[in-house]
Scaffold this active site. Structure first.
Site, PDB file in Angstrom:
ATOM      1  N   LEU A 126       0.846  -1.199   0.000  1.00 28.41           N
ATOM      2  CA  LEU A 126       0.000   0.000   0.000  1.00 28.41           C
ATOM      3  C   LEU A 126       0.879   1.244   0.000  1.00 28.41           C
ATOM      4  O   LEU A 126       1.643   1.486   0.927  1.00 28.41           O
ATOM      5  CB  LEU A 126      -0.907  -0.001   1.232  1.00 28.41           C
ATOM      6  CG  LEU A 126      -1.890   1.167   1.331  1.00 28.41           C
ATOM      7  CD1 LEU A 126      -2.917   1.101   0.211  1.00 28.41           C
ATOM      8  CD2 LEU A 126      -2.589   1.159   2.693  1.00 28.41           C
ATOM      9  N   HIS A 230       7.804   1.712  10.949  1.00 25.23           N
ATOM     10  CA  HIS A 230       8.467   2.921  10.475  1.00 25.23           C
ATOM     11  C   HIS A 230       7.545   4.108  10.752  1.00 25.23           C
ATOM     12  O   HIS A 230       6.315   3.985  10.663  1.00 25.23           O
ATOM     13  CB  HIS A 230       8.730   2.784   8.974  1.00 25.23           C
ATOM     14  CG  HIS A 230       9.636   3.825   8.410  1.00 25.23           C
ATOM     15  ND1 HIS A 230       9.203   5.105   8.134  1.00 25.23           N
ATOM     16  CD2 HIS A 230      10.952   3.775   8.062  1.00 25.23           C
ATOM     17  CE1 HIS A 230      10.212   5.807   7.636  1.00 25.23           C
ATOM     18  NE2 HIS A 230      11.280   5.033   7.591  1.00 25.23           N
TER      19      HIS A 230
END
Length: 333
Positions: A126, A230
């Site tokens: 994505l 992240h």
């Protein structure tokens, strides 16, 4: 208007452009042109296959502007992981060791190499171009993947996972990789990242130690990022959790990022999906914003539009090529 539909062979350059701005650790969208072209070919063959159960398919969807044809993002679904080689993860487990003489009980965390997710489906890849991260467009392509699954349910497994990128610095270095992987592979994280994107992760499983790893022996920088996404992936994690995915101590063996899991039929979008026939095209007093899909496989389209009482708003219906009498699957937006 943006519409989600299957990627085409002609989208290679657009996808390559997205790949170049993803940053390190985004292995589902490699910057290697040949590797990305191979993935597009794999996707096209998967959409065209007549299958009754998940085998080893990849479905690449793109976010396309209905007027310009520009590609603004992408999302992927893997029908069955672990089909060609085992799908390895780290499972973070806890144990305690006690010493009566010292009067101490020491809690310990261990990383165990497992293949618990073999046979599951996976959503991944994505990515939305920075220019289009507004007005809920990211949710369109993210949730369109789940409606694709609902519309083609037999092609996917009972369990579904998603891996999120782990923490890395501005130069693309991963503290987790530097503490474990680098010692066994003799390459930096960016180098291993590029090899993984082009050739898959089996090389990691081949050389990674099979014995449990005590996290207490790892540097503090590595311990601090275990199971952490992240910073750019925190929004994606929030969307996954809102959909019904949970964190249950599985980690990516590559960078230590979290792997989240769910039962496919319990995903919010899948369980809420309803099938209807468009009664007419036009305005409706009770119309509500909806996520709608029409068509199957290579003809699949997903889009946002007001809908009520079987009536679909005219402008989005025209853009998505939906006619009165057509069967659709929809959920509240």
């Amino acid at each position: 208007m943006w519409i989600v539909e299957p990627a085409r062979a002609g989208d290679l350059e657009a996808l390559l452009g997205l790949a170049r701005i993803t940053g390190s650790g985004f292995t589902n969208l490699p910057t290697d042109e040949a590797a990305l072209a191979a993935r597009l070919d794999w996707s096209t063959r998967s959409f065209s296959r007549d299958v009754e159960a998940p085998e080893d398919e990849l479905y690449i969807l793109v976010l396309r502007h209905s007027e310009t044809g520009a590609v603004g993002g992408t999302g992927m679904i893997f029908s069955r992981i672990g089909a060609r080689w085992p799908f390895y993860s780290y499972k973070l487990s806890q144990m305690s060791q006690a010493c009566r003489e010292l009067g101490r009980v020491v809690p310990l965390s261990l990383l165990n190499l497992v293949t618990d997710h073999d046979g599951a489906s996976e959503v991944g890849g994505l990515f939305l171009h920075p220019d289009h991260r507004s007005a809920g467009i990211g949710k369109l392509i993210a949730r369109a993947r789940y409606l694709f699954i609902a519309r083609h349910r037999a092609r996917f497994g009972e369990k579904i996972i998603a891996e999120l990128r782990g923490v890395s610095d501005e130069e693309g270095n991963s503290p987790f990789w530097d503490a474990i992987g680098r010692a066994f592979f003799g390459m930096s994280f960016p180098e291993a990242d590029r090899f993984n994107a082009a050739h898959g992760s089996q090389f990691i499983a081949d050389l990674m130690p099979r014995q449990p790893i005590y996290t207490a022996l790892l540097p503090e920088a590595a311990r601090a990022v275990i199971g952490q996404p992240h910073p750019k992936g925190k929004g994606a994690l929030a969307m996954l959790e809102a959909e019904g995915f949970v964190q249950d101590n599985y980690l990516d063996i590559f960078d230590g990022g979290p792997t989240v899991t769910a039962r496919t039929d319990r995903l919010r979008t899948v369980s809420a999906a309803r099938t209807s026939v468009v009664a007419r095209i036009g305005d409706a007093d009770d119309a509500v914003p909806s996520l709608i899909t029409a068509g199957k496989l290579l003809d699949f389209r997903a889009f946002f539009a007001p809908m009520g009482g079987g009536c679909l708003a005219a402008a989005p219906a025209a853009a998505a090529r939906v006619l009165a009498g057509e069967e659709i699957i929809h959920v509240p937006a």
